[in-house]
Design a protein around this motif. Structure first.
Motif, PDB file in Angstrom:
ATOM      1  N   LEU A 118     -22.951  86.532 -11.059  1.00 20.34           N
ATOM      2  CA  LEU A 118     -22.366  85.352 -10.482  1.00 20.34           C
ATOM      3  C   LEU A 118     -21.508  84.690 -10.251  1.00 20.34           C
ATOM      4  N   VAL A 119     -20.520  84.900 -11.184  1.00 12.97           N
ATOM      5  CA  VAL A 119     -19.615  83.882 -11.550  1.00 12.97           C
ATOM      6  C   VAL A 119     -18.002  84.862 -10.588  1.00 12.97           C
ATOM      7  N   GLY A 120     -17.973  85.689 -11.099  1.00 17.55           N
ATOM      8  CA  GLY A 120     -17.600  86.836 -11.045  1.00 17.55           C
ATOM      9  C   GLY A 120     -17.637  87.518  -9.517  1.00 17.55           C
ATOM     10  N   GLY A 121     -18.496  88.197  -9.405  1.00 22.07           N
ATOM     11  CA  GLY A 121     -18.200  89.109  -8.360  1.00 22.07           C
ATOM     12  C   GLY A 121     -18.683  88.879  -7.263  1.00 22.07           C
ATOM     13  N   VAL A 122     -20.091  87.869  -6.698  1.00 25.06           N
ATOM     14  CA  VAL A 122     -19.887  87.349  -5.700  1.00 25.06           C
ATOM     15  C   VAL A 122     -18.775  86.318  -4.717  1.00 25.06           C
ATOM     16  N   PRO A 123     -18.467  85.529  -5.782  1.00 20.61           N
ATOM     17  CA  PRO A 123     -17.075  85.231  -5.165  1.00 20.61           C
ATOM     18  C   PRO A 123     -16.343  85.900  -5.033  1.00 20.61           C
ATOM     19  N   GLY A 124     -15.948  87.267  -5.648  1.00 20.36           N
ATOM     20  CA  GLY A 124     -14.540  87.992  -6.045  1.00 20.36           C
ATOM     21  C   GLY A 124     -14.864  89.021  -4.437  1.00 20.36           C
ATOM     22  N   ILE A 125     -15.898  88.862  -4.301  1.00 17.63           N
ATOM     23  CA  ILE A 125     -16.846  89.737  -2.907  1.00 17.63           C
ATOM     24  C   ILE A 125     -16.096  89.263  -1.402  1.00 17.63           C
ATOM     25  N   LEU A 126     -16.653  88.142  -1.384  1.00 15.16           N
ATOM     26  CA  LEU A 126     -16.543  86.855  -0.376  1.00 15.16           C
ATOM     27  C   LEU A 126     -15.494  86.607  -0.310  1.00 15.16           C
ATOM     28  N   ILE A 127     -14.180  86.846  -1.311  1.00 22.63           N
ATOM     29  CA  ILE A 127     -12.620  86.567  -0.787  1.00 22.63           C
ATOM     30  C   ILE A 127     -12.502  88.175  -0.335  1.00 22.63           C
ATOM     31  N   GLY A 128     -12.505  88.868  -1.108  1.00 18.97           N
ATOM     32  CA  GLY A 128     -12.545  90.453  -0.309  1.00 18.97           C
ATOM     33  C   GLY A 128     -12.855  90.470   1.365  1.00 18.97           C
ATOM     34  N   THR A 129     -13.610  90.168   2.048  1.00 19.63           N
ATOM     35  CA  THR A 129     -14.246  90.223   2.703  1.00 19.63           C
ATOM     36  C   THR A 129     -13.271  89.163   3.924  1.00 19.63           C
ATOM     37  N   GLY A 130     -13.291  88.531   2.946  1.00 14.98           N
ATOM     38  CA  GLY A 130     -12.231  87.079   3.915  1.00 14.98           C
ATOM     39  C   GLY A 130     -10.678  87.741   3.953  1.00 14.98           C
ATOM     40  N   LEU A 131     -10.361  88.445   2.971  1.00 15.78           N
ATOM     41  CA  LEU A 131      -9.050  88.659   3.353  1.00 15.78           C
ATOM     42  C   LEU A 131      -9.693  90.230   4.615  1.00 15.78           C
ATOM     43  N   PHE A 132     -10.440  91.053   4.385  1.00 15.05           N
ATOM     44  CA  PHE A 132     -10.420  91.439   5.586  1.00 15.05           C
ATOM     45  C   PHE A 132     -10.144  91.354   6.278  1.00 15.05           C
ATOM     46  N   ALA A 133     -11.472  90.149   7.191  1.00 15.76           N
ATOM     47  CA  ALA A 133     -11.359  88.811   8.214  1.00 15.76           C
ATOM     48  C   ALA A 133      -9.892  89.444   8.797  1.00 15.76           C
ATOM     49  N   ALA A 134      -9.215  88.175   7.931  1.00 17.05           N
ATOM     50  CA  ALA A 134      -7.133  88.184   7.768  1.00 17.05           C
ATOM     51  C   ALA A 134      -6.792  89.267   8.899  1.00 17.05           C
ATOM     52  N   LEU A 135      -7.257  90.128   7.345  1.00 15.14           N
ATOM     53  CA  LEU A 135      -6.088  91.307   7.902  1.00 15.14           C
ATOM     54  C   LEU A 135      -6.595  92.115   8.844  1.00 15.14           C
ATOM     55  N   TYR A 136      -7.738  91.374   9.838  1.00 17.08           N
ATOM     56  CA  TYR A 136      -8.198  92.627  10.520  1.00 17.08           C
ATOM     57  C   TYR A 136      -7.423  92.716  11.762  1.00 17.08           C
ATOM     58  N   PRO A 137      -6.801  91.857  12.121  1.00 15.04           N
ATOM     59  CA  PRO A 137      -6.027  92.275  13.480  1.00 15.04           C
ATOM     60  C   PRO A 137      -4.450  93.470  13.648  1.00 15.04           C
ATOM     61  N   VAL A 138      -4.025  93.408  12.020  1.00 13.04           N
ATOM     62  CA  VAL A 138      -2.431  93.833  11.889  1.00 13.04           C
ATOM     63  C   VAL A 138      -3.659  95.682  11.802  1.00 13.04           C
ATOM     64  N   LEU A 139      -4.778  96.061  10.564  1.00 18.00           N
ATOM     65  CA  LEU A 139      -5.305  96.829  10.131  1.00 18.00           C
ATOM     66  C   LEU A 139      -5.941  97.774  11.574  1.00 18.00           C
ATOM     67  N   SER A 140      -6.277  96.517  12.306  1.00 19.68           N
ATOM     68  CA  SER A 140      -6.947  97.581  13.282  1.00 19.68           C
ATOM     69  C   SER A 140      -6.076  98.481  14.296  1.00 19.68           C
ATOM     70  N   GLU A 141      -5.149  97.539  13.952  1.00 17.06           N
ATOM     71  CA  GLU A 141      -4.111  97.711  15.548  1.00 17.06           C
ATOM     72  C   GLU A 141      -3.087  98.754  14.519  1.00 17.06           C
ATOM     73  N   LYS A 142      -2.837  99.222  12.986  1.00 12.42           N
ATOM     74  CA  LYS A 142      -2.049 100.108  12.799  1.00 12.42           C
ATOM     75  C   LYS A 142      -2.599 101.675  12.199  1.00 12.42           C
ATOM     76  N   ILE A 143      -4.488 101.314  11.763  1.00 16.48           N
ATOM     77  CA  ILE A 143      -4.561 102.081  10.376  1.00 16.48           C
ATOM     78  C   ILE A 143      -6.019 102.245  10.810  1.00 16.48           C
ATOM     79  N   LEU A 144      -6.852 101.706  11.118  1.00 14.56           N
ATOM     80  CA  LEU A 144      -8.121 102.129  11.099  1.00 14.56           C
ATOM     81  C   LEU A 144      -8.612 102.906  11.930  1.00 14.56           C
TER      82      LEU A 144
END
Lengths: 185, 165
Positions: A118-144
């Motif tokens: 509850l206190v570690g895992g769920v907030p962590g996954i939320l942050i991780g998905t947010g990180l992906f959303a922030a990186l998405y424009p670069v990742l989709s152009e260069k890697i994905l």
């Protein structure tokens, strides 16, 4: 026949909730919402996670393909590529071992009282998905999209009737499960 | 032999028939986390709605979001019925290897969660979406993803628990 139900967004919210309750009940009963069981799978000392997953595929696969043949359902598959599927999959795997839950079982773990989920895992996954959303424009152009896979499904890849794959995969799964039980794992 | 994992797995298989039939959706969980982040982010900074990823994944409450809420409820009911509900900060296998400090465990779980959330969206699915729903549809990407989840997971778990020994 099911179109009215499928397009009724309010009914779908209720269905989603009830299907989630069933899913959470089954995951917890199967034991896979427990950190000890999941990490035991990754340390290869406990094969509960593999048993639950393979049993789900063994039952789910023929049913879904049968309903597809009858025209009741359509498949929902994603195209993959080395850049997205392999790299993302390996990052996920490392996170899987560090956290000891996955996005579905972390919710189940919260339900059975795991406060680290509850206190570690769920907030962590939320942050991780947010990180992906922030990186998405670069990742989709260069890697994905690097190294796209040649087909979406194995029957398409092999150019055969789906049942030519469904049946051997079912036999393969049964053999793995029989092997696990034979070895007492 | 213990039939419980097989019965639970078979139940999940039957449940997946119903999700396709009644909701035209495969079982999956990680999109709901992305949507939740998107809803929080756009509540704080409305301009973030314009990010390309939130055009692809709409930050809104829909079927899968309710599914994840349901998982919490279902696991709660099941654990109470089985007498397994317990408020625990540190799981025993972890605690025996690395100690029972809740702050350290939560910090590690947070880091693991960040990697997992990033990896799940990067790969386009998680242990449910790829590992169960995609593999049962015989999707090439899902079999590759599931194998990579376990390769990464087994390697990392052996390294992590190797440090404890």
């Amino acid at each position: 026949m099911f179109e009215t139900l499928r397009t009724n967004s309010r009914a779908q919210l209720v269905l989603g909730l009830f299907m989630g309750i069933a899913f959470g009940f089954l995951l917890q009963t199967g034991g896979v919402t427990d950190y000890n069981i999941i990490i035991g799978q990754l340390l290869l000392t406990d094969f509960t996670v593999v048993k639950v997953m393979l049993a789900a595929v063994l039952v789910g696969m023929p049913g879904v393909y049968l309903m597809k043949e009858w025209g009741w359902v359509t498949l929902h598959v994603r195209s993959g590529a080395i850049g997205s599927t392999v790299i993302g999959g390996l990052i996920f795997g490392i996170g899987f071992a560090v956290l000891g839950y996955c996005p579905g079982t972390v919710a189940g773990a919260v339900g059975q009282g795991a406060l680290d989920a509850l206190v570690g895992g769920v907030p962590g996954i939320l942050i991780g998905t947010g990180l992906f959303a922030a990186l998405y424009p670069v990742l989709s152009e260069k890697i994905l999209e690097k190294g796209p896979f040649p087909a979406d499904t194995f029957p398409e890849l092999l150019g055969v009737n789906p049942w030519m794959v469904v049946i051997p995969v079912a036999v393969f799964i049964l053999a793995i499960l029989a092997g696990l039980e034979y070895l007492g794992l | 032999m213990d039939w419980t994992p097989y019965l639970a797995g078979a139940g999940i298989g039957v449940l997946s028939w119903l999700t396709f039939l009644l909701s035209n959706k495969p079982l999956g969980c990680s999109t709901a986390f992305a949507q939740t982040f998107g809803m929080i982010e756009s509540a704080i900074r409305p301009a973030s709605r314009d990010k390309p990823y939130w055009k692809k994944v709409l930050p809104t409450i829909e079927w899968q979001w309710m599914l994840v809420v349901g998982i919490i409820i279902g696991a709660f009911i099941s654990s109470v019925l089985a007498g397994e509900f317990a408020l625990i900060w540190v799981p025993s296998v972890y605690g025996d290897a690395f100690g029972y400090d809740p702050v350290f465990r939560v910090a590690v779980a947070l880091i693991g969660g960040i990697l997992m959330g990033l990896g799940a969206r990067w790969a386009g699915g998680c242990t449910s979406g790829h590992g169960i729903s995609g593999t049962l549809q015989l999707a090439l990407a899902s079999w590759v993803a599931a194998i990579c989840f376990f390769i990464g997971g087994i390697a990392a778990a052996i390294v992590i628990y190797g440090m404890a020994a």
